[in-house]
Write a protein that holds these residues in place. Structure first.
Motif, short mmCIF file in Angstrom:
data_model
loop_
_atom_site.label_atom_id
_atom_site.label_comp_id
_atom_site.label_asym_id
_atom_site.label_seq_id
_atom_site.Cartn_x
_atom_site.Cartn_y
_atom_site.Cartn_z
N ILE A 131 0.86 -1.18 0.00
CA ILE A 131 0.00 0.00 0.00
C ILE A 131 0.90 1.24 0.00
N VAL A 132 0.57 2.19 -0.84
CA VAL A 132 1.23 3.50 -0.82
C VAL A 132 0.31 4.47 -0.11
N LEU A 133 0.80 5.09 0.96
CA LEU A 133 0.01 5.98 1.81
C LEU A 133 0.48 7.42 1.66
N ASP A 134 -0.45 8.34 1.82
CA ASP A 134 -0.12 9.76 1.75
C ASP A 134 0.38 10.31 3.09
N ALA A 135 0.28 9.54 4.16
CA ALA A 135 0.73 9.98 5.48
C ALA A 135 1.26 8.78 6.24
N ASN A 136 2.02 9.03 7.28
CA ASN A 136 2.74 7.99 8.00
C ASN A 136 1.90 7.40 9.13
N PRO A 137 1.53 6.13 9.07
CA PRO A 137 0.73 5.54 10.15
C PRO A 137 1.51 5.35 11.45
N LEU A 138 2.84 5.45 11.41
CA LEU A 138 3.60 5.38 12.65
C LEU A 138 3.42 6.66 13.47
N ASP A 139 3.04 7.75 12.81
CA ASP A 139 2.71 8.99 13.52
C ASP A 139 1.29 8.94 14.07
N ASN A 140 0.39 8.37 13.28
CA ASN A 140 -1.02 8.27 13.66
C ASN A 140 -1.58 7.07 12.92
N ILE A 141 -2.01 6.05 13.65
CA ILE A 141 -2.42 4.80 13.00
C ILE A 141 -3.60 5.01 12.06
N SER A 142 -4.39 6.05 12.27
CA SER A 142 -5.51 6.33 11.37
C SER A 142 -5.04 6.65 9.96
N ASN A 143 -3.78 6.95 9.78
CA ASN A 143 -3.25 7.26 8.45
C ASN A 143 -3.24 6.05 7.53
N VAL A 144 -3.51 4.85 8.05
CA VAL A 144 -3.65 3.70 7.14
C VAL A 144 -4.81 3.89 6.19
N ARG A 145 -5.69 4.83 6.50
CA ARG A 145 -6.85 5.08 5.63
C ARG A 145 -6.54 6.10 4.53
N LYS A 146 -5.36 6.72 4.58
CA LYS A 146 -5.00 7.72 3.57
C LYS A 146 -4.25 7.04 2.43
N ILE A 147 -5.01 6.26 1.67
CA ILE A 147 -4.43 5.40 0.64
C ILE A 147 -4.27 6.17 -0.67
N SER A 148 -3.07 6.12 -1.21
CA SER A 148 -2.80 6.70 -2.53
C SER A 148 -2.91 5.63 -3.62
N LYS A 149 -2.25 4.49 -3.41
CA LYS A 149 -2.24 3.40 -4.38
C LYS A 149 -2.22 2.07 -3.63
N VAL A 150 -2.71 1.04 -4.29
CA VAL A 150 -2.58 -0.33 -3.79
C VAL A 150 -2.02 -1.18 -4.92
N TYR A 151 -1.02 -1.98 -4.59
CA TYR A 151 -0.44 -2.92 -5.55
C TYR A 151 -0.62 -4.34 -5.03
N LEU A 152 -1.16 -5.20 -5.86
CA LEU A 152 -1.29 -6.62 -5.54
C LEU A 152 -0.58 -7.44 -6.60
N ARG A 153 0.32 -8.30 -6.16
CA ARG A 153 1.07 -9.18 -7.05
C ARG A 153 1.80 -8.37 -8.13
N GLY A 154 2.27 -7.18 -7.72
CA GLY A 154 3.06 -6.34 -8.60
C GLY A 154 2.27 -5.42 -9.51
N HIS A 155 0.94 -5.53 -9.50
CA HIS A 155 0.11 -4.72 -10.39
C HIS A 155 -0.71 -3.73 -9.57
N GLU A 156 -0.80 -2.51 -10.07
CA GLU A 156 -1.61 -1.51 -9.37
C GLU A 156 -3.09 -1.85 -9.49
N VAL A 157 -3.78 -1.83 -8.37
CA VAL A 157 -5.22 -2.07 -8.38
C VAL A 157 -5.92 -0.88 -9.03
N ASP A 158 -6.84 -1.17 -9.91
CA ASP A 158 -7.58 -0.12 -10.63
C ASP A 158 -8.67 0.43 -9.71
N ARG A 159 -8.27 1.23 -8.75
CA ARG A 159 -9.22 1.76 -7.78
C ARG A 159 -10.22 2.71 -8.43
N ALA A 160 -9.77 3.49 -9.41
CA ALA A 160 -10.69 4.40 -10.10
C ALA A 160 -11.77 3.62 -10.84
#
Length: 482
Positions: free
Chosen positions: A438-467
């Motif tokens: 997962i590529v995140l826009d903010a650091n979850p080590l600073d605030n665990i809620s930042n796991v929800r600030k998702i920029s991109k997701v890659y599964l098996r090397g391919h970017e998930v077509d979130r759009a």
């Protein structure tokens, strides 16, 4: 809104999204299927982190991971600049119930249990950064076993226990699924159910032991011990849904290796902790309704309710219904406050689970401090309020509220949950592992809620077509209102 204005707004939104997305260096654009990702803070999944990292993905796997500058750009490879981003392993959710939920209406029904709907659920997990999950006891027929063998684009992997075992009526609480597990009332029936499961090679044998707040009978120690014993004879591991402390002790002695839910009738004692550690038990506590009191705002809604993720993936009617429930709950708390009961925006224990939620938190904290292994499991889609993907991400907040540091929470949700589901290829950003991250826009080590600030997701090397997934879901909302 005019058609011209709509087109302008869409173009502006696309431009804003592009401006904050990871950039591919076109001068080293992909020619050989190899990609270097560099510049991100990398949370590896084993408790360590690398600032200004670099890693290479080739043929769906991580082939090199390290500091930026130590990992070189291969000739002809693509380069993705992740400066300012945080990367973490994709999540493994160790507790779910797939297939029954209609994500547009929020209703559960056997009629929804189709291949199309099941895959839609797996895609919703993927959208939220989940690489794999397990369906725990409510799968009809062979569908889940078939999907277990498939790798579906833009979808999480699935594991399954097939049908669980329960005393009649004491399994899933929702009436649409209550009769799906094997109904077991004797030792002989328990053994026969496991024997019937064995040819399918379920990932576990799942045993429900719960009297549903005294409203149902539950499996006796003799019956659940026979079920676990037969599982071992069939070379199958056993896990259990548990509520009472004494049942949990008995199930450990019977040979189960993990629990879905923690003990909820009372505080765990030293004997239980000793048994859990001696037998290397793992627990997916499913803290569900617990949130930091600070996240419940003066208007009665939790902070996450305004997340963009909610509007991206949840039907507007379901959002309105949930908002009304929050409003009703706030009114009830205010009424109790005027009468001398619990008041304000803090946590109460009304609703499903009641006082059990208190022991959820106490026992999760106590077991974690004692070193008992706890992993992330959301119980997603167990009812219409457990929104797929979102509930997984909210469990990070819940585990942090129950005593986990942000790093410990991430490890529990990635490496450790992958391990208990025996998904050795997942859970870490490490050489040789599947490139699920997962590529995140903010650091979850600073605030665990930042796991929800998702920029991109890659599964098996391919970017998930979130759009594309967003567009598909939102089109269904429009059709449902016509």
């Amino acid at each position: 809104m005019s058609s011209r204005l709509r087109l302008f707004t869409a173009a502006l939104g696309a431009g804003l999204l592009a401006s904050c997305s990871p950039q591919v260096d076109s001068q080293t654009g992909p020619t050989n299927g190899v990609t270097l990702f560099d510049g991100a803070r990398l949370i590896v999944g084993d408790g360590s982190a690398i600032d200004n990292s670099a890693f290479i993905v080739e043929n769906g796997k991580f082939t090199s991971v390290g500091k930026n500058g130590d990992v070189q750009l291969p000739a002809g490879a693509a380069r993705v600049d992740l400066a300012g981003k945080t990367v973490m392993p994709a999540i493994v959710d160790a507790h779910g119930h797939l297939g029954f939920l209609d994500a547009v209406t929020g209703t559960l029904s056997k009629a929804n249990f189709t291949r199309e709907n099941y895959i839609d659920h797996l895609q919703r997990y993927a959208y939220h950064g989940v690489a794999a999950t397990i369906s725990t006891g409510t799968d009809i027929g062979d569908l889940a076993y078939q999907l277990r063998e498939e790798v579906i684009p833009d979808a999480a992997l699935v594991r399954t226990v097939g049908r669980g075992l329960a005393w009649p009526g004491s399994g899933p609480t929702d009436p649409s699924r209550n009769d799906v597990p094997y109904s077991v009332t004797s030792v002989a029936e328990a053994r026969k159910a496991v024997q019937d499961l064995a040819p399918h090679k379920p990932d576990f044998v799942k045993i429900w032991v719960d009297d549903r707040n005294g409203k149902q009978k539950k499996l006796t120690p003799e019956i659940y011990t026979a079920a676990a014993d037969e599982a071992h004879k069939q070379n199958l591991p056993a896990i259990a849904h548990v509520f009472d402390l004494e049942d949990a002790k008995g199930l450990i002695r019977a040979g189960v290796e993990g629990f879905l839910h923690s003990v909820r009738d009372q505080e765990v004692d030293d004997e239980y902790i000793r048994l859990a550690k001696e037998h290397d038990i793992w627990i997916a506590p499913n803290l569900g309704g617990i949130n930091r009191p600070s996240l419940v705002r003066a208007n009665g809604t939790p902070e996450w309710f305004d997340d963009p993720l909610v509007r991206e993936t949840i039907a507007p009617d379901l959002i309105r219904q949930r908002a009304q429930r929050y409003q009703d709950s706030k009114a009830e708390r205010d009424r109790q406050g005027r009468q001398g009961g619990p008041a304000g925006g803090g946590q109460t224990n009304t609703g499903p689970g009641g006082g059990a939620r208190v022991f959820d938190a106490i026992n999760t904290r106590k077991l974690h401090a004692a070193g008992v292994r706890e992993v992330l499991g959301s119980d997603t889609a167990g009812d219409g309020n457990r929104w797929i993907g979102m509930m997984t991400l909210l469990e990070f907040d819940n585990m942090a509220a129950a005593g986990f540091t942000p790093m410990e929470t991430i490890v529990a949700a990635t490496r450790d949950s992958a391990k208990v589901l025996k998904l050795d290829q997942l859970g870490m950003v490490s050489t040789g592992k599947s490139a699920d991250f997962i590529v995140l826009d903010a650091n979850p080590l600073d605030n665990i809620s930042n796991v929800r600030k998702i920029s991109k997701v890659y599964l098996r090397g391919h970017e998930v077509d979130r759009a594309g997934l967003r567009a598909k879901w939102q089109a269904r909302w429009s059709k449902s209102t016509q």
